[in-house]
Each structure stands twice: as C-alpha cells, then as structure tokens.
Design a protein around this motif. Structure first.
Motif, PDB file in Angstrom:
ATOM      1  N   SER A 392      38.374  37.155  39.074  1.00 14.34           N
ATOM      2  CA  SER A 392      37.803  37.783  37.826  1.00 14.34           C
ATOM      3  C   SER A 392      38.823  38.248  37.010  1.00 14.34           C
ATOM      4  O   SER A 392      38.875  38.205  35.612  1.00 14.34           O
ATOM      5  CB  SER A 392      36.655  38.917  38.175  1.00 14.34           C
ATOM      6  N   SER A 393      40.221  38.937  37.786  1.00 14.71           N
ATOM      7  CA  SER A 393      41.141  39.724  37.021  1.00 14.71           C
ATOM      8  C   SER A 393      41.846  38.519  36.095  1.00 14.71           C
ATOM      9  O   SER A 393      41.963  38.659  35.097  1.00 14.71           O
ATOM     10  CB  SER A 393      41.993  40.229  37.845  1.00 14.71           C
ATOM     11  N   TYR A 394      41.904  37.355  36.782  1.00 12.16           N
ATOM     12  CA  TYR A 394      42.750  36.374  36.185  1.00 12.16           C
ATOM     13  C   TYR A 394      42.096  35.594  34.918  1.00 12.16           C
ATOM     14  O   TYR A 394      42.519  35.691  33.803  1.00 12.16           O
ATOM     15  CB  TYR A 394      43.064  35.249  37.042  1.00 12.16           C
ATOM     16  N   GLY A 395      40.660  35.481  35.302  1.00 12.90           N
ATOM     17  CA  GLY A 395      39.912  34.796  34.094  1.00 12.90           C
ATOM     18  C   GLY A 395      39.646  35.733  33.070  1.00 12.90           C
ATOM     19  O   GLY A 395      39.811  35.352  32.006  1.00 12.90           O
ATOM     20  N   ASN A 396      39.384  36.962  33.027  1.00  4.25           N
ATOM     21  CA  ASN A 396      39.260  38.133  32.065  1.00  4.25           C
ATOM     22  C   ASN A 396      40.776  38.237  31.477  1.00  4.25           C
ATOM     23  O   ASN A 396      40.630  38.192  30.148  1.00  4.25           O
ATOM     24  CB  ASN A 396      38.830  39.236  32.836  1.00  4.25           C
ATOM     25  N   GLN A 397      41.755  38.016  32.184  1.00  2.00           N
ATOM     26  CA  GLN A 397      43.171  38.268  31.214  1.00  2.00           C
ATOM     27  C   GLN A 397      43.540  37.093  30.467  1.00  2.00           C
ATOM     28  O   GLN A 397      44.099  37.206  29.369  1.00  2.00           O
ATOM     29  CB  GLN A 397      44.253  38.497  32.181  1.00  2.00           C
TER      30      GLN A 397
END
Length: 682
Positions: A392-397
């Motif tokens: 989720s961190s990668y996708g959100n960033q």
C-alpha cells in the motif's frame, strides 16, 4: 568527519506508530505489563556546519507543533527499557534518501549525508519481555540492533579487488566442481555446470571469471528462464480412479491442440506449453487479431479502439501480474512493495501508463500465537501486516490505486506466502515504437543508481526457503523507491520521449547483465559508466545488482542530447553505458578488462533442458466434484451457517482493504463503451 545528532519524537497525540506498536505488543505478544511505547527517530547529520545543521533540523526534520526534539544526547528514566535499531548495510532507507534530497534542495549542497536509526522505549516491561519484543520486532534480514551511542556511518572506499578467474575450471572433476559451487553460492545444478565447463573448454578455450559463472547462473535461473515450467515431461501416468477418464480426456484435448498448433514441428511437452497452448491455438485460428506482437514481451498487450472526445484512437492496453512470494516471506515490507514496483516496471518499459492495480495474497492464520511460529520463519501476523504496509505504501506514493484487495488464508501458505500483484496500463498506439536494435545504437541507463541491494535476487528466489534464509537473504531483498519510479512514469508518458525509444527493458532480476543483456544479440557494456550509490562495488556486483527503479533504453545516437534534456526536466539521471554490436556476444568491461565475454548462442540455450516423468494422482474422495452441504448430510442449516461464519476466509477484510488507496488520480481512465473504450477524465 564531523556529525551532529538529533532525536525527533512525535508528540503523544500524533504518534500513530507508537500507538500501533503498543497495541501489537500488548494484545498479540501478550505483554500485559506494558504501559507505554515511545518511538524516537535518530538522525546523524554528517559534514554540515552548525548553521547548515540548524536549517536542516528546523526546515526538514522537525515540526514544532508535532514533534519533540532532543539534540546531542538523550536520557531515559530508570523505569524505561529501550533498544536502538538501524537497517542493515545495503538496505535502502527512504528516510535517509528523502532527507538527503531535501537537504540538496534546501542548501544546494550534495556532500551532506544523513544516517537514520530508531529507538524504541518501553515502560512497565522486564528484561524477558523486552527480549520477546526484540525477537518479534527485529527482522535480521532488514535491521539490526546497535548500541544507543554508536555512530555507524562509514564512508565507502573504492574496491581494490580484481575479478577472480576460476582457475582450472575446465579441468575440474565433478567433485571439485561441487566444492566450487558451494564456495561461490552458485545455484546451477551439476548438469548445467558440466555444460558450462564443456563450453569454456571447447569454445572459449579458457577458464571463466566468477562474473561469467554468476551471469550464466542468473540467466538460467528459474526466476529468469522458468526452468521448472520448461522441464520436458517425457512420460505421463494417470492413477486409476473414478476420475481417470475425465483426466485422460482433458489430456487428450491438450495433445490434439499441440498437433494442430505445431503440426510436424514437435516441441517438448512441458508445463509452460500446457499453460500457453490454448492461446497459441486460438491465435492460429485467427481469433487473436488484436494481440500486439513484438520482440518486447514484458507485458501482455492488445490493440483497442478508444473514444477520445468523439475521435476514435488506436491504443495499447497492457496487463501484467507478478509474484514476489520468496522476498515477501523473508522481508515482508520490501518484498511486497517491490511486487507492485516490479509489476509496474514491465508495462512501464513498454511505454504505457499504469492506471490501476489489484492484490491477491495467501497467508496462514495471522492469529497464530508468536510462540508457535516455525523456526526460521517470521510470524504470520508480522508477514501479513508488514506486506500490506509495503504494497500500500508503494501504491499510495506512486499514485496507482488498488481496485481489488483479497487475502486468502490456508495452512498451506505457512510454507511460503503468496504475494501477487496485477495491474492495467495503457498508451496511445502511435506513441509506442517497437524497433529492433541495430549495431551502433546506444543504450542508456535511466533512473536510480546501483547499490548492493538485491544482489543474487533472481538466483535466491529460485532456491528453497530454509531456516538460514532470514540470516543470509538480506542482500537478495530490495526496497523500492516509488517517487523515483513516478518520475520515470512521467518521463515515458511524454510522447516525444516515448517515440525515441526503440526498445526498453526494466532492471528486474539480474540487473545490468539481464536488463541490458537481453536488448540485443551483440552488446558492449562499460560497467565503469554505471552510476553507483556509493564507492566500493566490484564489477560482479555492478553487473548483477537488482537495485530498483532503473530502465535500460535503446535509442539512436543522434537522439542522445534531446533524451537527456527531457530526463533532466524530470530530475532523472541518464547515463550512456552500452552500445549495440554486430558480433553476437555479451561483452562486459570493468576497469578496462573484459570480465564477461560469452557467445549469445550459448547464453540462449538456457542450459540443459531438464526432463521428468509425471504421475497424476486421482482425487481420493468419491464425491470430489459433488460436495454436498453439511445440512444435507444430517446437520442443520443453522449449524452450517455458524460453521461458515467462523471461517477466517468469510470474515470481513474491510480493515485490510481500507489501508489501500482506491482513488484514481487526475488523468484518464479507459471505460468500456459499446465494445470499444472511452477515455474519460477523472
């Protein structure tokens, strides 16, 4: 070397990380005596003046309304226990990288470095409980405990190593090759190593360098060449059972498809052929006329019509999925984040823009007690939560929304987690140029720099996960850099840039050796030109590092200056590292010496094709395809309902799903419209 240390701690009302850890330790680890958790970030600012340090702290590291700050040193109460951790050397630390970039923008200086670590402080725990928390929190693959006052920053020095030649390799006995294989961590089996020995003895008439063996090992790994799925099946036996006729009929249909597709040109029967024969058959029947075919096969691509403001345009719609089971098993955050990052890189290398992702994962019961964790494994709860945070961190960033999230729970996943990412991407057809590289074309490395992170990932992920993996697998796992990949997304979305690119490869498994090595049959690669994150890497490491967020692009030499200018506008580094040659050899040079010089014909053999026999077991249950609900067998519907609702896979996954960004950012979304697609702004 001078450094100044500052400690930054979120105020209680804003310290979400402390609150989350408190609940985790108290509820999951059952540390009932725990009263409070504090998380303190430690920053060592290196090579700055006092004035520069003050500006860095006030403008980058500290927000007065949100944070407490302690400078120089920090002390704790007698009732508090604590430990300090940092990422192991070679692991990418986004806090450090972001701080260094911010300092460069603030002060216009690039020689100031930042070293980050973290202190966890606890009230109410004894020594035994502190050790329990350490065992749970510290994953040795990614982090290590350090002394409270330690200063661990080290300046990297240039490597003084020479690339080793494997002396007497062409004369070695099988026993000697076996010892050599173990010594250098080679993943190839004896059959392939003997094949290599014969090649170097008969064709090259010399001993190989260690770089050459490791490059071949990577090329022929299961990760890069799907060795398992390409294994030839020489005999198939089907067990006697009620369902044998059904299995035989299905297998007969497959054999008939092979005869139709290949006619007299029989290809080896294997699992890969079994998986792809249907697509080959319908293609031969003329039912795949919208399939885009080219030398670039990084993502599935079809041609579609798109309604753009009333005008029909030809677009490419691309699909890609990727598994990152092994990396996520041993380092959940980095493994899951690079599952999405790696998946994005494939259609991105095809010059398409990624619009949406989905994630399907498999885990054992995350409620399992920590003390019941298998030796050499991380707790299922930690894997599940950290992997969710990584993806989720990668996708959100990077700005890629996740439209579908689902986790499946089954005890079979305790052996190895399933981590699957998939996505959809698209680009106007006219913007994507597919051309074969020609002698004289140049190859640029675009994006991130090369470090030791990810070394051996392709070979490592092809090996069995053992108890030692947690201790030895750190270098095999990467941590992605989504803001950097987002820059590449923007660059490739520029039609002027996209049209310059003849062919492109992302830096996934195998690093330079594969990403650049697959672009053309004849290549000269200057490893000294490859930009590195820090000094000290030798030629083998530069050739094989799988550091993330890099692309290799083939362009005409005349377009070099224009391409570099577009890249600078996106704050991307671009370096000319290779040229296309006409000799059908992969030639890689480091410090003026050729450390890899292998014929393309030999590399493309993919080693000795393995062979196996298959025995298909029949289902043991007589009602395998006709399972009856329990209430028909005499139980009540109420009992069935209660039993069903107690199943972990029936439970709501709202808490998991809400950790992901489902909102499409400003741009274009392809919506189906009467058999065609309509581009609509969002």
């Amino acid at each position: 070397m001078n450094f100044r240390r500052v400690f930054v701690e979120k105020k209680e009302e804003f310290n979400v990380e402390s609150e989350t850890l408190y609940k985790d330790f108290k509820d999951y680890l059952n540390v009932k005596s725990l009263e409070k958790v504090r998380v303190i970030n430690v920053y060592d600012i290196i090579n700055s003046t006092k004035e520069e340090y003050d500006k860095i702290v006030e403008n980058i590291l500290w927000e007065k309304s949100l944070d407490y700050i302690y400078e120089g040193s920090i002390s704790f109460k007698d009732s508090e226990k604590y430990f300090r951790v940092e990422f192991v050397p070679g692991q990418y630390n986004q806090r450090e990288d972001s701080a260094i970039q911010s300092i460069a923008l603030l002060l216009c200086k690039k020689d100031i470095q930042v070293k980050h670590s973290k202190i966890l402080v606890f009230e109410g725990v004894d020594e035994e409980e502190l050790n329990l928390i350490k065992d749970y929190y510290i994953n040795p693959v990614e982090m290590r405990e350090i002394d409270l006052n330690a200063f661990t920053y080290k300046e990297h020095k240039e490597s003084d190593k020479e690339i080793e030649t494997i002396e007497d390799f062409i004369k070695m006995s099988e026993e000697e090759i076996s010892i050599m294989k173990e010594r250098y961590g080679i993943g190839m089996d004896m059959e392939d190593l003997l094949f290599c020995q014969k090649y170097f003895k008969d064709e090259e008439k010399r001993n190989p360098t260690i770089t050459e063996l490791k490059v071949i090992d990577t090329y022929w790994s299961d990760h890069c060449r799907h060795t398992t799925f390409m294994t030839e099946i020489t005999d198939v036996e089907i067990e006697e059972s009620l369902y044998k006729p059904l299995i035989e009929e299905a297998f007969k249909e497959y054999i008939n498809s092979r005869k139709y597709v290949y006619e007299k040109n029989e290809k080896p029967l294997c699992l890969m052929d079994l998986a792809t024969i249907n697509a080959k058959e319908i293609k031969k029947k003329g039912l795949l006329d919208d399939l885009e075919e080219s030398e670039e096969i990084n993502a599935a691509s079809i041609e579609i019509d798109v309604d753009v403001d009333g005008k029909i345009e030809k677009w490419l719609l691309m699909f890609k999925n990727e598994t990152h089971n092994h990396p996520t098993e041993i380092e959940p955050f980095g493994g899951a984040s690079t599952c999405l990052g790696g998946c994005i890189r494939d259609p991105l290398s095809g010059r398409s823009y990624v619009y949406q992702a989905m994630r399907i994962t498999g885990a054992s019961d995350p409620r399992q007690s920590f003390k019941d964790t298998l030796t050499g494994k991380l707790p299922q709860r930690k894997i599940t939560q950290s992997a969710m945070e990584g993806y989720s961190s990668y996708g959100n960033q990077i700005g890629v929304p996740a439209g579908y999230i689902r986790e499946i729970y089954h005890e079979g996943y305790v052996a190895k987690r399933m981590e699957v990412g998939a996505l959809v991407a698209a680009a106007p057809r006219e913007n994507v140029v597919r051309k074969s590289p020609e002698p004289g074309d140049i190859i640029l490395l675009v994006g991130g720099r090369t470090g030791k992170d990810g070394l051996g990932g392709a070979v490592g992920s092809s090996r069995e996960h053992t108890e030692e993996s947690l201790e030895t697998g750190g270098a095999e796992v990467q941590k992605g850099n989504p803001p950097l990949e987002r820059k590449i997304l923007r660059l490739f979305r520029n039609e002027n840039v996209s049209k310059m690119i003849k062919k492109c490869n992302d830096f996934g498994a195998g690093g330079v050796s594969v990403a650049i090595g697959e672009l053309a049959d004849g290549l000269f690669v200057d490893l000294d030109k490859v930009p590195v994150k820090y000094p000290g890497l030798d030629g083998t490491e530069i050739a094989l590092s799988e550091s993330q967020e890099r692309m290799a692009v083939v362009i005409d030499e005349e377009n070099l200056k224009k391409f570099e200018e577009y890249a600078r506008n996106e704050d991307l580094e671009t370096t000319l590292v290779a040229k296309v040659m006409d000799n059908d050899r992969l030639d890689m040079v480091w410090r003026g010496k050729s450390i890899v010089n292998i014929s393309r014909e030999f590399l493309d053999t993919n080693g000795i094709r393995k062979q196996t026999k298959v025995f298909i077991e029949g289902p043991k249950e007589e009602d395998y395809l006709n399972i009856k609900p329990n209430h028909i067998e005499g139980n009540s519907i109420k009992d069935d309902w209660v039993r069903n609702m107690s199943n972990l896979n029936i439970a709501s996954q709202k808490g998991l799903i809400e950790k992901f960004d489902h909102t499409v950012g400003k741009g274009t979304v392809l919506m189906p419209l009467g058999g065609k697609y309509k581009a609509t702004p969002t």
